[in-house]
Design an enzyme around this catalytic site. Structure first.
Site, PDB file in Angstrom:
ATOM      1  N   SER A 134       0.869  -1.167   0.000  1.00 44.38           N
ATOM      2  CA  SER A 134       0.000   0.000   0.000  1.00 44.38           C
ATOM      3  C   SER A 134       0.913   1.226   0.000  1.00 44.38           C
ATOM      4  O   SER A 134       1.839   1.321  -0.807  1.00 44.38           O
ATOM      5  CB  SER A 134      -0.922  -0.038   1.225  1.00 44.38           C
ATOM      6  OG  SER A 134      -1.731   1.100   1.295  1.00 44.38           O
ATOM      7  N   TYR A 148      -4.459   8.489  -6.650  1.00 41.88           N
ATOM      8  CA  TYR A 148      -3.532   7.502  -6.087  1.00 41.88           C
ATOM      9  C   TYR A 148      -3.823   7.299  -4.605  1.00 41.88           C
ATOM     10  O   TYR A 148      -3.934   6.161  -4.128  1.00 41.88           O
ATOM     11  CB  TYR A 148      -2.088   7.954  -6.281  1.00 41.88           C
ATOM     12  CG  TYR A 148      -1.083   7.036  -5.613  1.00 41.88           C
ATOM     13  CD1 TYR A 148      -0.667   5.866  -6.231  1.00 41.88           C
ATOM     14  CD2 TYR A 148      -0.573   7.327  -4.337  1.00 41.88           C
ATOM     15  CE1 TYR A 148       0.231   5.008  -5.614  1.00 41.88           C
ATOM     16  CE2 TYR A 148       0.327   6.483  -3.716  1.00 41.88           C
ATOM     17  CZ  TYR A 148       0.731   5.320  -4.357  1.00 41.88           C
ATOM     18  OH  TYR A 148       1.610   4.470  -3.729  1.00 41.88           O
ATOM     19  N   LYS A 152      -5.144   3.762  -2.675  1.00 42.76           N
ATOM     20  CA  LYS A 152      -4.484   3.116  -1.541  1.00 42.76           C
ATOM     21  C   LYS A 152      -5.382   3.099  -0.298  1.00 42.76           C
ATOM     22  O   LYS A 152      -5.325   2.147   0.491  1.00 42.76           O
ATOM     23  CB  LYS A 152      -3.140   3.797  -1.245  1.00 42.76           C
ATOM     24  CG  LYS A 152      -2.111   3.610  -2.357  1.00 42.76           C
ATOM     25  CD  LYS A 152      -1.843   2.131  -2.648  1.00 42.76           C
ATOM     26  CE  LYS A 152      -0.717   1.935  -3.640  1.00 42.76           C
ATOM     27  NZ  LYS A 152      -0.449   0.502  -3.922  1.00 42.76           N
TER      28      LYS A 152
END
Length: 274
Positions: A134, A148, A152
């Site tokens: 992660s 992004y 995650k």
């Protein structure tokens, strides 16, 4: 005793670095990449201990086929390292629909498809360890990485949930949360949003300046020992931050979050209604 370890995104960066470290100590590694030619050096050096397979994690049918091949050839999967992914740089408003969907497709859905494919093998074994790469940006956010960050955050919730669902079957999960490291993640593996909006110039400049200090970026080779320790642990952590930037940032973030929770405690409890 050597382990059979399945690593996605093994052509470069963390994936390749960790694959080689595992091969050096005698583990068998299934190394997957979209470009398997990038794995030729590992094959030349480690022979049959490495099984290189072409894999695009966005293709669910290909993922299922690859896991079936691994099970037939090697009989088991002790550890999955879900590493495939990339960064999308730019402000959230500047991000196109295609860019946003592809970011989620690879970083989130790719991890989901691989994990779903591996779980039946691990359930039969009544053992296994899912290690999900992660980011500390799955726990907090910085500008210029909005989608992004979101991918995650989603991965964090996914793997934590799976961990709760499979613990009674002898399967463990660990989320690896690095800060920035000097890999191809911010270079060759990165994508930029297209049209820049002038109003965001100060944000863009501030972000660029924050990366100018070499101390910001961790040394990739320093992650090898921690990853091996997690793999070898009988009681691996649910989460592991990698890097001093991640550690100090999260210490500050959680201190502030707990402060906010306590400051608004009475309002929160009253919202329950009884």
């Amino acid at each position: 005793m050597s382990k059979i370890i399945f690593i996605t995104g093994a052509s470069k960066g963390f994936g390749k670095l960790w694959a080689e470290a595992l091969l050096q100590r005698g583990d068998k590694v299934v190394a997957t990449a979209r470009n398997v030619a990038a794995l030729d050096d590992l094959v030349a050096k480690y022979g049959n201990n490495v099984l290189p397979i072409k894999l695009d994690v966005n293709n669910r049918n290909e993922v299922l086929s690859v896991v079936s091949t691994i099970e037939k050839q090697l009989g088991r999967i002790d550890v999955l390292i879900n590493n495939a992914g990339y960064g999308l740089f730019g402000t959230t408003e500047e991000t196109s629909e295609e860019q946003a969907r592809l970011q989620m497709e690879t970083n989130f859905f790719g991890s989901l498809w691989v994990t779903q494919a591996v779980l039946p093998v691990m359930r039969k074994q009544k053992s296994g360890h899912i290690i999900q790469v992660s980011s500390f940006l799955g726990l907090t956010a910085i500008p210029m990485l909005g989608v992004y960050n979101a991918s995650k955050f989603a991965v964090e919730g996914l793997i934590e949930t799976i961990g709760l669902e499979v613990a009674h079957l002898g399967i463990k999960t660990t989320l690896i949360e690095p800060n920035g490291f000097a890999t191809e993640w911010a270079g060759a593996s990165a994508t930029q949003t297209s049209a820049a909006i002038a109003d965001y110039t100060p944000v863009r400049e501030g972000f660029a300046k924050s990366g100018e200090n070499p101390d910001t970026w961790g040394k990739p080779e320093a992650t090898v020992a921690p990853i091996l320790e997690v793999i070898d642990s009988a009681t691996p952590p649910q989460r592991l931050l990698l890097g001093k930037i991640a550690y100090h940032a999260m210490q500050q973030v959680y201190t502030q979050r707990l402060k906010d929770i306590e400051n608004w405690k009475e309002v929160s409890i009253a919202a329950h209604g009884h």
